[in-house]
Scaffold this motif. Structure first.
Motif, PDB file in Angstrom:
ATOM      1  N   GLU A 128      11.669   1.844   2.184  1.00  0.00           N
ATOM      2  CA  GLU A 128      11.233   3.229   2.385  1.00  0.00           C
ATOM      3  C   GLU A 128      12.270   4.084   3.083  1.00  0.00           C
ATOM      4  OE1 GLU A 128       7.409   3.200   4.290  1.00  0.00           O
ATOM      5  OE2 GLU A 128       6.459   2.223   2.574  1.00  0.00           O
TER       6      GLU A 128
ATOM      7  N   LEU B 272      -5.170   5.146  -0.119  1.00  0.00           N
ATOM      8  CA  LEU B 272      -6.043   3.997  -0.398  1.00  0.00           C
ATOM      9  C   LEU B 272      -5.217   2.833  -0.942  1.00  0.00           C
ATOM     10  CD1 LEU B 272      -9.227   5.621  -1.977  1.00  0.00           C
ATOM     11  CD2 LEU B 272      -9.009   4.524   0.257  1.00  0.00           C
ATOM     12  N   GLY B 273      -4.209   3.174  -1.751  1.00  0.00           N
ATOM     13  CA  GLY B 273      -3.305   2.138  -2.268  1.00  0.00           C
ATOM     14  C   GLY B 273      -2.564   1.444  -1.139  1.00  0.00           C
ATOM     15  N   VAL B 274      -2.108   2.240  -0.171  1.00  0.00           N
ATOM     16  CA  VAL B 274      -1.394   1.672   0.979  1.00  0.00           C
ATOM     17  C   VAL B 274      -2.345   0.778   1.784  1.00  0.00           C
ATOM     18  CG1 VAL B 274      -0.238   2.231   3.155  1.00  0.00           C
ATOM     19  CG2 VAL B 274       0.238   3.589   1.114  1.00  0.00           C
TER      20      VAL B 274
ATOM     21  N   ALA C  28      -4.992  -0.714   0.718  1.00  0.00           N
ATOM     22  CA  ALA C  28      -5.246  -1.930  -0.064  1.00  0.00           C
ATOM     23  C   ALA C  28      -4.085  -2.911   0.085  1.00  0.00           C
ATOM     24  CB  ALA C  28      -5.456  -1.574  -1.538  1.00  0.00           C
ATOM     25  N   GLY C  29      -2.864  -2.363   0.088  1.00  0.00           N
ATOM     26  CA  GLY C  29      -1.673  -3.199   0.264  1.00  0.00           C
ATOM     27  C   GLY C  29      -1.667  -3.872   1.622  1.00  0.00           C
ATOM     28  N   ILE C  30      -1.971  -3.094   2.655  1.00  0.00           N
ATOM     29  CA  ILE C  30      -2.009  -3.650   4.009  1.00  0.00           C
ATOM     30  C   ILE C  30      -3.096  -4.727   4.100  1.00  0.00           C
ATOM     31  CG2 ILE C  30      -2.538  -3.107   6.434  1.00  0.00           C
ATOM     32  CD1 ILE C  30      -1.235  -0.368   5.994  1.00  0.00           C
TER      33      ILE C  30
ATOM     34  N   ASN D  25      -6.098  15.016  -3.296  1.00  0.00           N
ATOM     35  CA  ASN D  25      -6.700  13.919  -4.047  1.00  0.00           C
ATOM     36  C   ASN D  25      -5.667  12.820  -4.308  1.00  0.00           C
ATOM     37  OD1 ASN D  25      -8.628  12.539  -5.600  1.00  0.00           O
ATOM     38  ND2 ASN D  25      -7.790  13.433  -7.465  1.00  0.00           N
ATOM     39  N   HIS D  26      -4.472  13.270  -4.699  1.00  0.00           N
ATOM     40  CA  HIS D  26      -3.403  12.316  -4.967  1.00  0.00           C
ATOM     41  C   HIS D  26      -3.023  11.566  -3.689  1.00  0.00           C
ATOM     42  CE1 HIS D  26       1.034  11.465  -5.398  1.00  0.00           C
ATOM     43  NE2 HIS D  26       0.489  10.701  -6.302  1.00  0.00           N
TER      44      HIS D  26
ATOM     45  N   HIS E  10      -4.377  -6.533   1.681  1.00  0.00           N
ATOM     46  CA  HIS E  10      -4.002  -7.695   0.874  1.00  0.00           C
ATOM     47  C   HIS E  10      -2.995  -8.577   1.619  1.00  0.00           C
ATOM     48  CE1 HIS E  10      -3.245  -9.855  -2.909  1.00  0.00           C
ATOM     49  NE2 HIS E  10      -1.983  -9.850  -2.532  1.00  0.00           N
ATOM     50  N   MET E  11      -1.939  -7.921   2.124  1.00  0.00           N
ATOM     51  CA  MET E  11      -0.881  -8.697   2.771  1.00  0.00           C
ATOM     52  C   MET E  11      -1.332  -9.254   4.125  1.00  0.00           C
ATOM     53  SD  MET E  11       1.121  -8.650   0.280  1.00  0.00           S
ATOM     54  CE  MET E  11       2.173  -9.877   1.041  1.00  0.00           C
TER      55      MET E  11
ATOM     56  N   MET F 236       4.422  -1.140   1.200  1.00  0.00           N
ATOM     57  CA  MET F 236       3.240  -2.007   1.249  1.00  0.00           C
ATOM     58  C   MET F 236       2.642  -2.219  -0.140  1.00  0.00           C
ATOM     59  SD  MET F 236       3.025  -3.108   4.226  1.00  0.00           S
ATOM     60  CE  MET F 236       1.606  -4.103   3.811  1.00  0.00           C
TER      61      MET F 236
ATOM     62  N   LYS G 287      -5.643   8.997  -2.707  1.00  0.00           N
ATOM     63  CA  LYS G 287      -5.616   7.799  -3.548  1.00  0.00           C
ATOM     64  C   LYS G 287      -4.400   6.942  -3.225  1.00  0.00           C
ATOM     65  CE  LYS G 287      -7.907   9.101  -7.658  1.00  0.00           C
ATOM     66  NZ  LYS G 287      -7.224   9.365  -8.834  1.00  0.00           N
ATOM     67  N   ASN G 288      -3.294   7.619  -2.915  1.00  0.00           N
ATOM     68  CA  ASN G 288      -2.102   6.872  -2.545  1.00  0.00           C
ATOM     69  C   ASN G 288      -2.334   6.127  -1.231  1.00  0.00           C
ATOM     70  OD1 ASN G 288       0.525   6.589  -3.840  1.00  0.00           O
ATOM     71  ND2 ASN G 288       1.277   7.098  -1.798  1.00  0.00           N
TER      72      ASN G 288
ATOM     73  N   THR H 248      10.014  -2.338   5.082  1.00  0.00           N
ATOM     74  CA  THR H 248       9.849  -0.898   5.266  1.00  0.00           C
ATOM     75  C   THR H 248      11.201  -0.231   5.506  1.00  0.00           C
ATOM     76  OG1 THR H 248       7.667  -1.311   6.194  1.00  0.00           O
ATOM     77  CG2 THR H 248       8.583   0.876   6.553  1.00  0.00           C
TER      78      THR H 248
ATOM     79  N   MET I 268       2.450  -5.661  -2.221  1.00  0.00           N
ATOM     80  CA  MET I 268       1.188  -6.189  -2.754  1.00  0.00           C
ATOM     81  C   MET I 268       1.319  -6.492  -4.247  1.00  0.00           C
ATOM     82  SD  MET I 268      -2.475  -4.270  -2.891  1.00  0.00           S
ATOM     83  CE  MET I 268      -3.793  -4.868  -3.927  1.00  0.00           C
TER      84      MET I 268
END
Lengths: 160, 326
Positions: free
Chosen positions: B300, B149-151, B153-155, B142-143, B157-158, A47, B146-147, B296, A51
């Protein structure tokens, strides 16, 4: 796969919208950035990779390769040398993004932008030691930040 | 050099001898006068080895020795001893060269006939390791956050790109977030080790499988997936389910889903079979969900996927190599 590609695109959900007028303006604003450069995106999450690809397309780039692992990225760079590398740092098991980018850059010099879930303070020393002049963005990324980093990457390169 | 005779463990007095901490008695000249059994075990030197040696040479790591000697001289000259009468955490040296974290308290006493320093040292390796593990886990968490949150954000956005309006965006986005949330719940229940595919499927099919007659059935051997594969497979199945509800087998009265999986030498194959449909063209979708599934699987899972259309429905199959062991 082929059948899917040719299946009726009755919906709006292509994910590859033609650039809007706003995007065209963005592209014009990116002075000094060669939009025909080949970009290599290294990111293990589909994902996030999608993006980033989509943001890059919106900025006007059209030649983008995605790699899900460091090993795949190095192999992809051998096939086609990238003009810019955008890489996650942690890529699951195997080679990480810093090692992959450093390996690629040692063979064909290209600017590098790292995107990381680690704290910037934690990542910076390693990134700077491995890839000179690389910039570092925090996850989740924003289009404007990415654009600034790209402009910077190419202008720093031009100045050399 | 010293008038004080050696203080063997036996002669240290019952209190010091039976202490659970290492007890070290040091003369004002810096040599060791006493050393209990715990000290022998903690530092690897017998009392015979240690007696009369400079304490700093024996159990203080080299980089701290000069400071120790300076502090001792300063105390003897001025009576100021900032490390006395309190607990401090410091590294000590074992006979085999490794350092161990200790909690140290030093007091001064004259109870053995001349002024000596009495050191109590407790090996806090375990506590230290627990603290390090905790730091590591917090860093990892924490990592991971944040990751994630990145996913997200990606979902977002798309999904936004593929939505004609906010009204379209909202259910599609929240559905994907819920699928992500469920997958995390399953992984948390499995303490982020391997989780069972059956659990994932049961959770996905829910009342579709328990209805009478069932709208969906699932069948496959027990298999455990590593966390990142659990996340990928759950997102894929969520998209298949959403498509089935919108356009497929679950959008018509007599439609049925049959989900099955099998493991062979090539890896794990998961088959999603929709039947009971009549309008084929409605099924031929190339929407965001379908693209997300393809990406995916390829990106992945490093697997392959294929779709076969039939007059009454479709079969979607994807295969990948799950990691074994664990």
């Amino acid at each position: 796969m082929d059948q899917l590609e040719t299946a009726a695109r009755y919906d709006f959900a292509s994910g590859h919208n033609p650039p809007s007028i706003g995007n065209a303006c963005d592209a014009r604003r990116m002075l000094g950035v060669p939009l025909d450069a080949h970009l290599l995106v290294i990111e293990d999450d589909a994902m996030i990779a999608w993006m980033v690809e989509s943001l890059l397309e919106d900025l006007g780039f059209s030649s983008i390769s995605l790699a899900a692992s460091g090993e795949d990225a190095v192999a992809a760079a051998l096939v086609r040398a990238p003009g810019l590398i955008i890489s996650d740092i942690h890529l699951g098991s195997g080679m990480d993004g810093v090692t992959a980018a450093a390996t690629i850059v040692s063979a064909c010099s290209a600017p590098v932008i790292f995107i990381t879930g680690y704290s910037i303070a934690q990542a910076r020393p390693r990134v700077e030691a491995a890839v000179q002049g690389a910039s570092l963005l925090r996850k989740p990324i924003q289009s404007a930040e990415l654009e600034t980093a790209i402009v910077h990457a190419f202008s720093a390169r031009g100045a050399h | 050099m010293s008038e004080l005779h050696d203080l063997r463990s036996e002669s240290l007095g019952s209190v010091l001898r039976t202490a659970l901490d290492a007890v070290v008695v040091m003369r004002t000249d810096g040599t060791i006068a006493g050393w209990n059994d715990v000290a022998e075990r903690t530092f690897g030197w017998s009392f015979r080895d240690a007696s009369g040696r400079r304490m700093s040479d024996l159990i203080i790591p080299e980089r701290f020795r000069a400071d120790h000697e300076k502090g001792l001289a300063h105390f003897l000259a001025t009576g100021e001893g900032p490390v006395l009468n309190q607990h401090i955490e410091i590294h000590a040296l074992h006979r085999d060269g490794r350092e161990l974290p200790v909690e140290l308290s030093i007091t001064q006493t004259s109870q053995f006939g001349e002024p000596v320093f009495l050191g109590f040292l407790r090996d806090i390796s375990e506590r230290h390791e627990a603290a390090l593990r905790q730091d590591l886990m917090i860093g990892e968490l924490n990592h991971r956050v944040k990751n994630l949150l990145g996913v997200v954000a990606g979902i977002a956005h798309m999904t936004a790109k593929s939505s004609a309006s906010l009204a379209d965006f909202e259910p599609a986005f929240s559905g994907r977030l819920m699928a992500l949330g469920k997958a995390h719940e399953i992984l948390t229940a499995a303490t982020w080790e391997r989780a069972s595919l059956q659990t994932l499927v049961d959770d996905l099919l829910g009342t579709m499988a328990t209805a009478d007659p069932p709208r969906a059935t699932a069948n496959g051997p027990n298999i455990l997936l590593e966390p990142k594969h659990v996340l990928s497979v759950s997102m894929i199945l969520h998209e298949l389910m959403t498509n089935a509800l919108k356009y497929g087998a679950l959008s018509v009265p007599n439609g049925h889903i049959s989900l099955s999986w099998a493991v062979d030498h090539k890896g794990l194959s998961i088959e999603w079979l929709e039947t009971g449909l009549v309008l084929l063209e409605q099924l031929q979708r190339k929407g965001f969900g379908t693209k997300m599934i393809e990406r995916t699987v390829a990106h992945e899972l490093k697997g392959t996927s294929e779709t076969h259309w039939r007059p009454d429905g479709l079969t979607f199959r994807f295969s990948f190599t799950p990691t074994t062991g664990g």
